[in-house]
Scaffold this active site. Structure first.
Site, PDB file in Angstrom:
ATOM      1  N   PHE A  66     -13.128  38.940   2.359  1.00 22.47           N
ATOM      2  CA  PHE A  66     -13.347  38.211   1.112  1.00 22.47           C
ATOM      3  C   PHE A  66     -12.252  37.178   0.878  1.00 22.47           C
ATOM      4  CE2 PHE A  66     -13.081  37.718  -3.512  1.00 22.47           C
ATOM      5  CZ  PHE A  66     -14.420  37.558  -3.854  1.00 22.47           C
ATOM      6  N   GLY A  67     -11.025  37.503   1.244  1.00 19.39           N
ATOM      7  CA  GLY A  67      -9.906  36.593   1.044  1.00 19.39           C
ATOM      8  C   GLY A  67      -8.594  37.351   0.965  1.00 19.39           C
ATOM      9  N   LYS A  68      -7.612  36.756   0.330  1.00 20.00           N
ATOM     10  CA  LYS A  68      -6.292  37.377   0.223  1.00 20.00           C
ATOM     11  C   LYS A  68      -6.219  38.314  -0.981  1.00 20.00           C
ATOM     12  CE  LYS A  68      -3.709  33.639   2.475  1.00 20.00           C
ATOM     13  NZ  LYS A  68      -2.635  32.631   2.346  1.00 20.00           N
ATOM     14  N   VAL A  69      -5.361  39.342  -0.845  1.00 17.62           N
ATOM     15  CA  VAL A  69      -5.105  40.282  -1.933  1.00 17.62           C
ATOM     16  C   VAL A  69      -3.640  40.135  -2.339  1.00 17.62           C
ATOM     17  CG1 VAL A  69      -5.155  42.684  -2.685  1.00 17.62           C
ATOM     18  CG2 VAL A  69      -6.827  41.866  -1.004  1.00 17.62           C
TER      19      VAL A  69
ATOM     20  N   LYS B   5      -7.704  40.263  -5.924  1.00 13.60           N
ATOM     21  CA  LYS B   5      -8.391  39.806  -4.710  1.00 13.60           C
ATOM     22  C   LYS B   5      -9.029  38.450  -4.986  1.00 13.60           C
ATOM     23  CE  LYS B   5     -11.972  42.181  -3.061  1.00 13.60           C
ATOM     24  NZ  LYS B   5     -12.719  43.197  -2.309  1.00 13.60           N
TER      25      LYS B   5
ATOM     26  N   ASP C 289     -19.890  49.661   4.321  1.00 14.51           N
ATOM     27  CA  ASP C 289     -18.715  49.157   5.037  1.00 14.51           C
ATOM     28  C   ASP C 289     -17.572  50.159   4.944  1.00 14.51           C
ATOM     29  OD1 ASP C 289     -16.744  46.076   4.992  1.00 14.51           O
ATOM     30  OD2 ASP C 289     -17.425  47.338   6.639  1.00 14.51           O
TER      31      ASP C 289
ATOM     32  N   ILE D 201      -0.402  40.982  -0.272  1.00 11.18           N
ATOM     33  CA  ILE D 201      -0.242  42.338   0.283  1.00 11.18           C
ATOM     34  C   ILE D 201      -1.357  42.695   1.250  1.00 11.18           C
ATOM     35  CG2 ILE D 201       1.093  43.241  -1.650  1.00 11.18           C
ATOM     36  CD1 ILE D 201      -1.486  44.395  -2.798  1.00 11.18           C
TER      37      ILE D 201
ATOM     38  N   GLY E 259      -8.458  40.148   3.823  1.00  8.60           N
ATOM     39  CA  GLY E 259      -9.713  40.735   4.281  1.00  8.60           C
ATOM     40  C   GLY E 259     -10.794  39.692   4.409  1.00  8.60           C
TER      41      GLY E 259
END
Length: 841
Positions: A524-527, A541, A637, A519, A522
């Site tokens: 950091f990676g995928k959510v 996440k 952020d 969905i 970012g």
């Protein structure tokens, strides 16, 4: 060259830079590279490198009782990984030598890793030692603790470029100073390409050059100019680390960053290969910006602190990917106010667009004992022979190397801490003294308090045991987690406050990380949208191993959110750290991010009232971070993708990976490397690298205008004057033209008085100087006021009263959620005196 004569300088060069020719009949080299984890077992790091124990490399005469193996008490959150930092070899008194069997006709990289922590009974402040390699002094009377403290770093990495080893052995000698000890965490010996073959031009001496082929060098700085951090595994297999250049920029002009467009083919040449730098370095750049008249009044300048009384090589990397003709961008290069090159023209040097080139310059740095600086400055060329419509300069990468002196020495002095750091420590000592006095006064009540605390802890543990899966603990009491190798007491405290998921639970809840469950994506990676406990919806996440955001951000998020609870902060349910995975599990936010409802979306547009309520919720969450906890927490952020909305349109602030907490500081700002998202970054934070709560206020001001205008904070497809939303709205406000740029969906919907107050508040938030910005409490109050102005038929007086009631309700909830019984008294700050009484304007 002010401190030495020309003849003396060349005498030094002659003594230092003699070329050593390898023997012709040397044995074959044993396998390299070596990755040595000192005091540890064989282990693989997060980049897939295999680290081996150091025992077999210790010289036989030194492997007795004079060394010991030790583990750090706990990891600092800033450590990039547990390997090789968490274990160390301690050297108690006499010299100890590592012997590596290696024969190399080319240079070697030697990397030394140090983590100044408490190892058993060894205090980090007691370690002073020297290090030499095949007779070259690399470090002398070195204190990793003093150095890390002065540079506000958690760990140190020292990289050296050694001459070819033709003897068959590389001897690394570590010698503790008298009544002290030495230590080291990791050693790497890696074959490196010969990147110092060409003679180097000497600044200040026309047509004179320096031959580096017989020199040992230390890497002082390696920067991806205009780009982001490049991790070792991203550097073409050469495992170099490239850092962001922002912390080293000086002056008001930081220029503009650029990224090569996809249709520009950046390619290596016979002269510039991947050995020199990865292509990603040449794909980004920093220029002076599009305004020639402004550029003529400034330099683009970087400043580096170095050891005095050494010769340095400055390597500048260039690649022109915006212009294609000779003469379009011509500039001068200065090093320490001396002209290094006039009329630099990248296209003239390289021959075409997209072709990398680099230039080396040598200079001798003098200064007070131990302290020197290197200034690198670029300025557009102004001459009768060069007339151009574009006055600009460009730089893509920058490296600084220290060259050994005539005594075969590279060691400098231990740095001194800054005055700001000394003042902060003194203030902390005074605070601790006063706290000790108070503790003595209340000592009689401690026992009874301890009984109450024990009962509370017992009840919490009993309740938590129903849902919390504790981390596995081995016989030594340390964590067995794969990724961190045991992340210490800080994370274990946080772990007890949130749930630990197994990897099988996570895979089951996401259908083995099915792409259909994604969905969002970012830094950091995928959510993923997932389910737990038989159907509860959650957001999962998952860290991308190649992401810049690593273990520190993962741990930071757990520590922050496990201790924070607020209606307008996203709730962390738990985490998974297994088989190298770093996964966070949150409450599912049905309506996604705020940005998904503002532009470039198929979602129906939000009404003005909805937007105000979402902004109020986000402001309330940030206000709690700044004032509701024992110490202020700076998010660092704030942006529309980090403001989430649930099924009832309640806004929640998310993503605390970069957050900063002042738990051990007394000053009002934190000197730190610049991190955040372009378009939202506080310009004062850019200039001074000093982070404050007002940095969040600036970012939130950009969010407010993003909500009003329905466009991104940065949009490179727009005309130059409109690319930056913050700059554009201020320009429009000065011209009285703000209403022309609001989201077309809001035309005619906003009450005029509400519009005036909202834009005044937002403009104050993005003031250039932090002192001119309101507090987040002020922002919250005025957003409540805007909402009442929008809805109230009773005029300003009634709206102001209703806003005050709403603000009081919000701050009351903050008081109730503070863990301590501290007094909380919110007030409007003086910067808002101009609009504190709306009837007075």
């Amino acid at each position: 060259m002010k401190s030495i004569s020309k003849s003396l300088f060349f005498a030094l060069c002659y003594c230092t830079f003699t070329f050593h020719v390898p023997a012709e009949n040397s044995p074959e080299s044993p396998p390299v590279p070596y990755h040595i984890s000192c005091g540890d077992k064989e282990i693989t790091d997060s980049d897939g490198r295999q680290w081996i124990p150091d025992g077999e490399f210790l010289a036989s005469s030194d492997s007795g009782d004079d060394t010991e193996v030790a583990t750090a008490q706990y990891p600092d959150p800033l450590l990039p990984s547990a390997v090789p930092y968490m274990n160390a070899r301690i050297f108690r008194s006499s010299s100890t030598t590592y012997k590596f069997q290696v024969y190399s006709k080319s240079r070697l990289w030697l990397r030394l890793y140090f983590y100044p922590a408490t190892y058993g009974k060894h205090d980090p402040s007691g370690a002073y030692f020297s290090v030499s390699a095949n007779g070259i002094t690399l470090l002398n009377n070195f204190s990793a603790a003093v150095t890390a403290k002065a540079f506000t770093q958690a760990y140190l990495l020292r990289e050296f470029s050694l001459m070819p080893v033709v003897s068959g052995h590389l001897n690394l000698k570590i010698t503790p100073c008298k009544e002290s000890y030495g230590f080291i965490n990791g050693i790497e010996v890696i074959p490196m390409p010969d990147i110092f073959q060409k003679p180097v031009a000497i600044v200040g001496y026309r047509e004179e050059t320096l031959d580096l082929r017989g020199s040992t060098l230390q890497t002082m700085f390696r920067l991806n100019v205009g780009g982001q951090f490049i991790a070792p595994h991203e550097d073409s297999g050469l495992t170099r680390t490239w850092y962001d250049d922002l912390p080293y920029l000086s002056g008001d002009s930081i220029g503009a960053t650029s990224l090569a467009k996809k249709d520009v083919n950046i390619r290596y040449t016979a002269e510039v290969t991947e050995d020199i730098a990865p292509l990603i370095v040449y794909s980004t750049a920093r220029t002076m910006g599009p305004y020639s008249k402004v550029n003529l009044k400034h330099n683009l300048t970087w400043i580096f602190q170095v050891d005095a009384d050494f010769t340095y090589v400055v390597r500048l990397h260039f690649c022109e990917f915006q212009l294609s003709r000779i003469g379009e961008r011509v500039f001068d290069i200065f090093l320490n106010n001396q002209t290094a090159r006039r009329g630099a023209d990248v296209i003239a040097w390289s021959g075409s667009m997209g072709t990398p080139i680099y230039k080396d310059f040598a200079l001798y740095v003098s200064g007070v004992p131990g302290v020197g600086e290197i200034w690198v400055a670029l300025h557009p060329t102004i001459s009768k022979t060069h007339k151009s419509n574009r006055y600009d300069s460009i730089l893509n990468g920058l490296e600084v190397f220290k060259v050994n002196d005539t005594n075969e020495n590279l060691a400098g002095r231990n740095p001194l801490p800054s005055k700001m750091l000394i003042d902060a420590e003194e203030a902390q000592k005074q605070l601790q003294t006063s706290e000790s006095t108070v503790e003595e006064m209340v000592a009689g009540g401690v026992a009874s308090c301890a009984v109450v605390l024990a009962v509370v802890v017992f009840v919490r543990k009993k309740n938590a045991s129903k849902t919390v899966n504790l981390l596995p603990i081995d016989g030594t009491g340390s964590s067995n987690r794969d990724r961190s190798g045991g992340s210490g007491h800080r994370m274990s405290i946080a772990a007890g406050l949130c749930r630990h998921f197994s990897l099988s639970e996570i895979k089951s809840g996401t259908k083995n990380f099915s792409q259909s469950k994604v969905i969002g994506v970012g830094g950091f990676g995928k959510v993923y949208k997932g389910t737990i406990d038989g159907g509860t919806k959650v957001a999962i996440k998952r860290s991308n191993p190649s992401s810049e955001q690593g273990f520190h951000e993962f741990q930071n998020e757990i520590e922050m959110l496990s201790k924070l609870r607020h209606r307008h902060l996203v709730s962390l349910i738990g985490y998974c750290e297994e088989a190298g995975e770093m996964i966070l599990v949150y409450d599912f936010m049905a309506n996604g991010t705020l940005r998904e409802h503002l532009y470039k979306t198929d979602n129906p547009p939000l009404s003005w009232k909805q937007r105000l309520e979402i902004c109020i919720g986000a402001a309330s969450g940030l206000h709690y971070l700044h004032t509701g906890a024992t110490y202020p927490i700076i998010h660092r952020d704030v942006k529309t993708t980090n403001i989430l909305v649930d099924e009832k349109w309640v806004a929640k602030v998310s993503d605390f990976g970069l957050s900063k907490c002042g738990s051990n500081l007394t000053q009002t700002h934190y000197s730190t490397m610049v991190k955040g998202s372009f378009g939202y970054l506080d310009p004062e934070y850019f200039r001074r690298q000093q982070l404050t709560v007002k940095s969040d206020v600036y970012s939130f001001g950009v969010v407010l205008f993003e909500v009003l205008c329905g466009r991104p904070a940065l949009d490179s497809d727009l005309p130059k004057e409109q690319i930056s939303l913050a700059d554009y709205v201020l320009r429009c406000q000065r011209k009285g033209a703000l209403r022309r740029i609001i989201d077309p969906h809001l035309k005619g919907e906003i009450n005029p008085e509400c519009f005036r107050v909202f834009t005044d508040v937002a403009a104050k938030c993005i003031s250039d100087n932090g002192i001119d910005r309101p507090s987040m409490g002020d922002v919250l109050w005025y957003l409540e006021f805007c909402l009442q102005l929008q809805e109230s038929p009773g005029g300003d007086d009634e709206a102001e009263d209703m806003a005050k009631d709403a603000y009081d309700t919000a701050t009351l909830s903050i008081e109730e959620e503070i863990a301590d019984d501290e007094v909380y008294s919110p007030r409007l700050t003086p910067v808002f005196s101009m609009i504190a009484d709306p009837r007075g304007r």
